[in-house]
Design a protein around this motif. Structure first.
Motif: not given
Ligand code: C5P
Length: 236
Positions: A116-145
């Motif tokens: 499974x692809x979690x978050x692309x390695x080109x996506x950083x914390x800011x882009x994930x929160x502000x553009x994809x509108x996924x709140x929270x810490x990127x590490x927690x999101x990836x582990x949950x995925x």
């Protein structure tokens, strides 16, 4: 678990790809075929490279309704690939149907590993929160995925090497981590964000590292591949 470097064959066509593979003089590295090459050459490029004896990770990152993904996976399994992937964001149901498609497309001994692809390695914390509108810490999101992928029955995930350790802690040592975003010490980052070196990736817990440009664009790609394998296997 076998640790291995997978070379991303991000080339525009068959000629460049086979010229590149010929440099390895009979050796058969594990390779990744991505969108560029697959869309340019179609499924025959997979058959050609398979015939040459390489193991293949077909990286098409499927993400669609479950029925469409299941039908597509049935076709991809029939190509004889060793590993393929879907976006975890497509949901648990989509991942389960993808597995059903893979099982329907080949005999039980040759079912490709589904990642499974979690978050692309080109996506950083800011882009994930502000553009994809996924709140929270990127590490927690990836582990949950990763946990969602595991619960769907997948063998592992594609993630940043920096997250591989936390994923192993949550999902278990046997849950496979495939990590792009690898650069040799002191190299150009290009468009990747969450990156590290082969040695550090090994220490953090990557099972497979995916390397494209640091090997394909190197002056001497075979030496670059050997260097990557050596650093990854020794952790130095
Ligand atoms: O050239 P580079 O080493 O950056 O190539 C990384 C490869 O891994 C590319 O083929 C890219 O599509 C792929 N990839 C990635 N991040 C992911 C999944 C795949 O960079 N999350």
């Amino acid at each position: 678990m076998a640790k291995e470097v997978i070379i991303a064959l991000d080339f525009p066509g068959k000629k460049e790809t086979l010229d590149f593979l010929d440099k390895f003089d009979g050796r058969k590295p594990f390779v990744k075929i991505g969108m560029e090459l697959f869309y340019a050459e179609g499924p025959d490029i997979v058959r050609d490279i398979k015939k040459r004896g390489h193991r293949i990770f077909l990286d098409l990152k499927l993400h669609d309704i479950p029925n469409t993904v299941k039908s597509a996976m049935k076709v991809l399994a029939g190509l004889g690939v060793d590993m393929t992937n879907v976006h975890v964001a497509g949901t648990k149901m989509m991942m389960q149907w993808a597995l059903e498609g893979l099982n329907a497309g080949t005999d039980s001994k040759n079912v490709p590993m589904l990642i499974g692809v979690t978050q692309l390695t080109s996506t950083d914390q800011k882009r994930m929160n502000e553009e994809i509108l996924i709140p929270g810490d990127i590490n927690d999101v990836v582990v949950n995925y990763a946990l969602t992928a595991k619960n769907a029955g997948l063998a592992g995930v594609v993630c940043s090497p920096l997250e591989a350790g936390a994923i192993k802690q949550t999902c278990g040592e046997d849950f496979v981590t495939v990590t792009p975003g690898i650069r040799f010490g002191g190299a150009m980052i290009c468009d990747q964000s969450r990156i590290t070196t082969p040695a550090k990736a090994a220490k953090i817990g990557s099972d497979y590292i995916v390397m494209g440009r640091p090997i394909t664009q190197a002056q001497d790609p075979v030496s670059a591949y050997d260097r990557a394998m050596n650093e990854f296997l020794t952790g130095k």
